[in-house]
Design an enzyme around this catalytic site. Structure first.
Site, PDB file in Angstrom:
ATOM      1  N   ASN A  18       1.227   6.339   7.879  1.00 40.46           N
ATOM      2  CA  ASN A  18      -0.019   5.699   7.479  1.00 40.46           C
ATOM      3  C   ASN A  18       0.112   4.185   7.368  1.00 40.46           C
ATOM      4  OD1 ASN A  18      -1.662   7.988   7.276  1.00 40.46           O
ATOM      5  ND2 ASN A  18      -0.819   8.474   5.259  1.00 40.46           N
ATOM      6  N   GLU A  61       0.820  -1.213   0.000  1.00 40.34           N
ATOM      7  CA  GLU A  61       0.000   0.000   0.000  1.00 40.34           C
ATOM      8  C   GLU A  61       0.857   1.267   0.000  1.00 40.34           C
ATOM      9  OE1 GLU A  61      -2.639  -0.603   3.282  1.00 40.34           O
ATOM     10  OE2 GLU A  61      -3.888  -2.006   2.182  1.00 40.34           O
ATOM     11  N   GLU A  68      -9.464   3.869  -0.315  1.00 36.92           N
ATOM     12  CA  GLU A  68      -9.659   4.341   1.055  1.00 36.92           C
ATOM     13  C   GLU A  68      -8.632   5.386   1.462  1.00 36.92           C
ATOM     14  OE1 GLU A  68      -7.069   0.625   1.390  1.00 36.92           O
ATOM     15  OE2 GLU A  68      -8.777   1.316   0.181  1.00 36.92           O
TER      16      GLU A  68
END
Length: 704
Positions: free
Chosen positions: A198, A177, A510
């Site tokens: 994150n 990601e 997202e």
């Protein structure tokens, strides 16, 4: 449909080999069209290969070998004892996917190697060369000299011919990601990304990249490096050697065992793959990765129906609803929890979504947060035993939701979040999948958020590769298809296990809702199409209409136009496509008609144009009709598009409906402005349109 010919003596090769011709120091094999060539040789007794494309080297001489915990390394001191050339030309059929019929046409060089000194270990190398690239793997045959291999390093080199332009994400052992970076090979700095707030579960031990990693040479040749058929082995990252302009395999390890792979002999490694193309679109059209996997082992998966689906996933990311049910208080209920009033997985809300899906040609509903355990699923060190995969919260009647969905023609997609505690999931897996089967639920979205328990194992190591496979095999046993999130990379196993339907494995939608770095930039998906998507289908969740996320997330937004969100249903390949936005954002919006109409499984697919990180246009034909759909996307730059519709069936007329960026559309300043243009077209027609900055175009071509 299936025809196969195997020619054990191939005219036109540089040499004709038989099982007796075992002493030649150099061996060659070419692709069926002759454009790709592999030359294999033993250099001071070490296995070495190089690759040519159109007569020019694209991989300089590169060595192959291993380091072991329980025996000497495989490097120098080996010889060729046997070699064989063969050819195969066959077709096979995808049960769902980007095309129906796949051609599997290659030439193969198989080499038997033996150690020159005692204990005279044996190892085979197999090269399969296709018109779109090549794959090679190591095979360890049954032998007295080697009963078990404990691999500490696999030393597979890819020695590049220049400082190529590279689109890359770091060699993370836990997640994929990350945003893609565009640099030269010598500009890669994966270690600089280790402190990304994150990505709390991220682990990047050295300057390496994850695969697929895609490159463009100064001569305009496109290369992508990956692996195929990752089975009972560690995932491969590629370590960057800037001085030598080289990539070298770096397997994902384990802090518990101290090694990378442990296998009993005999065994084969995954295929190491190089896709090669004269244009960027050829990488997307390549079938190399699936072709290097074994044929279907589980038979028909007709129980799985490719579909669009709605759900409550976006509610949670916007903060309008929660996964968890409530706080820990003694309410004399089965869960002992007090409702928080914002729980999303309620029977009432599920029925509302089912009604919307039924009215709009949407075949499925995904309900997350339905099962007990969400109060302790993240942020807790010990998450073992947290989730119960068969017990719903008090406000969710699982059987009633299934019954109501069937009445409305909408299937329930199950959700299993493991919180990266696979041992808990393994203990309940048979029971949970049996429950799905008993209710007629035939697909599940699995999740593995967090650091793996036990501590010291990683998402992409051998132990977890086998855990992901266990879910797929259990799914096949109970007629359940698996869409994995926080997954191991796709390596074409959907051919062997067609109940592997999709997966995440990238920085998804997202991040636009909650990332503090501004979300995914406009160029993101124009890179993804030529990198991550080469591995296999993506559950990206396109289709957000409330681009500015008003009023829920004032500091976040989706960095595309609305027209691009429509185009992604065609550009991003997946047999399941979410319709994720809050349903009130779709109601009354004319653009929603494209989502109602668009197919999700295809007869064939064609890349009409594209450059990595800039733009791409893909046309796909519906598997169940004569209709075609086209998607175009661009990065932060506006572009004018023009292409022929010569892929349409000659003699037929089609109604073309173009969902285009409006005159003043812009991904940031005016993202929701669009226009709809209709016309009659045929195979002799062409289309012209404009893409705004960060924009797109979605086109339906419906047979008249």
């Amino acid at each position: 449909m299936k025809s196969k010919s195997i020619l054990y003596l191939i005219a036109g090769f540089a040499m004709i080999l038989t099982s007796c011709a075992n002493s030649k120091p150099v061996q060659n094999v070419e692709s069926p069209d002759g454009k790709i060539g592999v030359q294999f040789s033993m250099v001071e007794g070490q296995a070495t290969y190089e690759v040519l494309f159109n007569g020019e080297k694209v991989i300089n001489p590169s060595t192959l070998g291993f380091d072991f915990q329980n025996m000497p390394s495989i490097e120098k001191g080996w010889k060729i004892v046997d070699s064989q050339l063969s050819s195969s030309n066959s077709t096979w059929e995808m049960q769902w996917g980007e095309k129906r019929v796949v051609r599997d046409h290659y030439n193969e060089l198989s080499l038997a190697l033996e150690e020159q000194k005692a204990p005279n270990r044996k190892m085979n190398l197999v090269f399969k060369v296709y018109n779109d690239g090549l794959g090679f793997r190591y095979e360890f045959p049954e032998q007295e000299a080697m009963k078990e291999a404990i691999i500490t390093d696999e030393n597979t080199q890819f020695n590049l011919t220049g400082d190529h332009k590279v689109w890359w994400i770091p060699g993370d052992w836990d997640i994929y990601e990350h945003l893609y970076h565009t640099t030269s090979l010598t500009g890669i700095d994966a270690l600089a990304l280790r402190a990304n707030d994150n990505l709390a579960q991220s682990y990047i031990p050295e300057n390496a990249v994850n695969t697929p990693v895609t490159m463009k040479t100064a001569e305009g040749v496109y290369l992508s490096f990956h692996e195929a058929n990752l089975t009972d082995y560690a995932g491969m990252t590629l370590k960057v050697n800037k001085e030598k302009l080289m990539l070298e395999s770096e397997l994902v390890g384990s802090d518990i065992t101290g090694y990378k792979v442990k296998r009993a002999v005999p065994f084969n490694t995954p295929w190491r793959t190089i896709q090669i193309s004269e244009n960027a679109g050829g990488l997307i059209e390549s079938d190399l990765i699936v072709n290097l996997n074994e044929p279907n082992k589980i038979g028909s998966v007709s129980y799985f129906k490719p579909m669009k689906y709605v759900g409550i996933w976006w509610d949670m990311h916007l903060g309008t609803k929660t996964w968890d049910y409530g706080a820990s208080q003694d309410m004399n209920t089965a869960t002992g929890l007090k409702p928080n009033g914002r729980h999303g997985a309620t029977t009432e809300y599920a029925k509302e979504l089912i009604d919307f899906a039924s009215e709009n040609n949407i075949g499925g509903i995904l309900v997350e947060g339905w099962n007990t355990g969400w109060e302790h699923w993240i942020g807790f060190e010990d998450r073992e035993g947290v989730f119960d995969f068969v017990t719903p919260y008090d406000d969710y009647d699982l059987k009633e939701v299934v019954r109501y969905g069937k009445e409305k023609g909408v299937e329930l997609i199950m959700h299993h979040e493991t919180s990266a505690a696979p041992r808990t999931y393994n203990q309940q897996m048979d029971t949970a999948y049996q429950l799905m089967n008993s209710l007629g639920i035939h697909s599940v979205k699995t999740g593995y958020v967090g650091k793996i328990i036990p501590k010291g194992e990683y998402h992409h190591g051998q132990w977890m590769v086998n855990n992901y496979r266990r879910a797929v095999e259990t799914g096949a046993k109970y007629q359940v298809a698996v869409n994995a999130h926080e997954p191991i990379k796709a390596t074409g196993l959907r051919r062997t296990y067609p109940n592997i339907i999709s997966r995440e494995g990238l920085r998804g939608q997202e991040f636009n809702a909650w990332a503090s770095d501004g979300g995914n930039p406009p160029e993101h998906l124009s890179i993804v199409a030529f990198t991550r998507m080469l591995a296999g289908p993506i559950d990206y969740t396109p289709g957000i209409f409330n681009i500015k996320l008003t009023p829920y997330k004032p500091n976040n937004q989706v960095n595309t136009t609305l027209a691009q969100q429509l185009a992604l249903y065609v550009v991003i390949n997946s047999p399941i496509q979410m319709v994720p936005d809050l349903i009130e954002n779709y109601k009354g919006n004319d653009a929603f008609q494209f989502i109602r109409d668009v197919a999700v499984t295809w007869e064939t697919s064609k890349v009409l144009n594209g450059e990595i990180g800039d733009f791409v246009t893909i046309a796909r034909k519906d598997r169940n009709s004569e209709n075609w759909f086209v998607g175009s996307i661009t990065d932060e730059n506006a572009r004018d598009m023009e292409f022929s519709l010569d892929f349409l069936t000659p003699g037929k007329k089609y109604k073309a409906t173009l969902y285009l960026d409006g005159e003043n559309a812009h991904w940031d300043k005016n993202p929701t402005e669009f226009k709809i243009v209709e016309m009659e077209v045929s195979s002799t027609s062409s289309l012209k349109y404009h893409l705004a900055e960060g924009g797109g175009a979605a086109i339906s071509l419906i047979e008249l």
